[in-house]
Design a protein around this motif. Structure first.
Motif, short mmCIF file in Angstrom:
data_model
loop_
_atom_site.label_atom_id
_atom_site.label_comp_id
_atom_site.label_asym_id
_atom_site.label_seq_id
_atom_site.Cartn_x
_atom_site.Cartn_y
_atom_site.Cartn_z
N SER A 61 -7.46 4.46 -1.06
CA SER A 61 -6.95 4.79 0.15
C SER A 61 -7.76 5.95 0.91
O SER A 61 -7.91 5.89 2.22
CB SER A 61 -5.53 5.33 0.11
OG SER A 61 -5.62 6.41 -0.86
N HIS A 65 -8.88 5.08 5.04
CA HIS A 65 -8.04 5.95 5.80
C HIS A 65 -9.03 6.36 7.01
O HIS A 65 -9.73 7.02 6.97
CB HIS A 65 -7.54 7.19 4.94
CG HIS A 65 -6.64 7.86 6.07
ND1 HIS A 65 -5.41 7.43 6.37
CD2 HIS A 65 -6.81 9.13 6.77
CE1 HIS A 65 -4.74 8.30 7.38
NE2 HIS A 65 -5.51 9.32 7.44
N ALA A 83 -4.97 0.18 7.37
CA ALA A 83 -5.46 1.71 7.12
C ALA A 83 -6.56 2.31 7.87
O ALA A 83 -6.89 3.49 7.79
CB ALA A 83 -5.49 1.88 5.69
#
Ligand code: NAD
Length: 380
Positions: A61, A65, A83
């Motif tokens: 992540s 991100h 994301a």
């Protein structure tokens, strides 16, 4: 600063979209590459090597991100793309003709998606041509794996104890994969024949020291499109071709099939009856398995053995089985594409050249829509 995310691929995809070598080059272009920790392991690229080249190795992540660009091998998931920064660039082997609903959903994220398979086959784009870089390795590995499965010697050997005959290898479809398969089989000492429907291949086959066989009628003379691909052949041609193949294939030890027509299922070139006529121990490696296969009995992703002892090996990702090489070349293809079309080198910023023929040729989705002309006729 331009941020590039790279994540681990799925369990059945050992390749990765950047190598330590390309990370170094992206870093020199002013980008920051964020790689999911361990993502390169199956290509023998360690986190240490990536960090030494200037990348950050982080969680999945953290990599994704807010990134400006996602580089991937296969079509990424909607969650991963969601994301990224809104409108972010995604470059991967998108499989543009596969799973249309999922492609529409990917477009729906608003990402700017490039399909590397659509790279125009021009001189300038040669270093960005993923189909060639991966097919070349697959053609090599098909012969290596097929030779190992064959379990007999390939070259002729004259020994005091007797002569071992040369094995007979037959390559069907002489594109990038087929040419490398011919060269590899020749190096291993097999007696090689090859066939295709495009006339231009005849000379290429002969220049590699193999024998060309084909139905060379009027239709054959017209079988190549302006883009260099094969056309689907008429039913009449297919009958003539089948007669020729039937006569030839029954004496072959190793057959590598690579025949494809863009955007269509693979042509069926070897029937059940032809396979039943082959010798016990003969091996067929079907590189067209991903598009249904070139033989009537191919089971994509599996190896089957027929009652008469012929094995048909139908791998789905043969280039991935030599992931170190496949990833290195694929990563270079992506670097050449981004470097050539998307970076302002002075300002060290992202500056996509929308007028570039390579951008236009590969752009699949933008602003929420599927935009590629080849994908407009299909129902969403
Ligand atoms: P491909 O993977 O689409 O198909 C593989 C081969 O199968 C082709 O040679 C095709 O003619 C053959 N084939 C299709 N139907 C057949 C049938 N019924 N019977 C027998 N053979 C059949 O091909 P590819 O490897 O992607 O290459 C396609 C073309 O692109 C070639 O002309 C190649 O030289 C060219 N190319 C150009 C560049 C460049 O200029 N940058 C780079 C790579 C490839």
């Amino acid at each position: 600063m331009v941020t590039i995310a790279v994540t681990s691929e799925s369990a059945d995809e050992p390749r990765i979209a950047v190598s330590p070598d390309t990370v170094k080059k992206f870093t020199a272009l002013g980008a920051k590459v964020r790689i999911e920790s361990g993502a390169g392991a199956r290509s023998r690229f360690s986190d240490d090597a990536y960090r030494a080249a200037g990348a950050e190795t982080v969680t999945r992540s953290e990599a994704l991100h807010g990134a400006d660009i996602l580089l991937a091998v296969r079509r990424p998931s909607i969650e991963d793309v969601a994301a990224l920064k809104p409108g972010a660039i995604v470059a991967a082997m998108i499989d543009p003709y596969g799973d249309r609903a999922a492609l529409a959903a990917l477009a729906g994220t608003g990402a700017t998606v490039f399909s590397m398979e659509f790279m125009p086959r021009t001189t300038r784009a040669q270093s960005m041509d993923v189909l060639s870089s991966q097919a070349n390795l697959a053609g090599y590995k098909a012969v290596i794996d097929g030779a190992a499965m064959f379990g007999q010697a390939l070259p002729m050997m004259m020994t005091p104890a007797g002569t071992v005959p040369a094995a007979k290898a037959f390559i069907m479809g002489v594109g990038v994969a087929g040419l490398q398969a011919i060269a590899t089989a020749r190096r291993l000492g097999a007696q090689v024949t090859a066939t295709d429907v495009r006339p231009a291949t005849k000379e290429q086959v002969q220049s590699l020291g193999a024998k060309f066989i084909a139905v060379e009628d009027d239709e054959f003379k017209q079988a190549q499109t302006a883009a260099g691909y094969a056309k689907p052949m008429s039913a009449e041609y297919q009958v003539k071709q089948a007669e020729l193949v039937a006569q030839h294939v029954k004496n072959q030890d190793l057959v590598v099939t690579t025949a494809l027509i863009p955007g269509r299922p693979a042509p069926k070139l070897i029937s059940r009856a032809m396979i039943e006529s082959m010798k016990p121990g003969a091996v067929i490696v079907d590189l067209a398995a991903e598009r249904g296969g070139n033989t009537e009995l191919t089971e994509p992703g599996k190896t089957i053995e027929t009652p008469n002892g012929v094995r048909i090996f139908a791998p789905l990702n043969l280039a991935g089985s030599i992931a170190v090489n496949a990833s290195s070349l694929y990563a270079k293809n992506l670097l050449a594409f981004l470097d050539g079309t998307m970076f302002d080198k002075k300002e060290k910023t992202l500056a996509v050249n929308w007028d570039d023929e390579l951008i236009k040729g590969t752009l699949v989705a933008k602003g929420g829509q599927i935009v590629h002309p080849n994908l407009q006729t299909q129902a969403s």
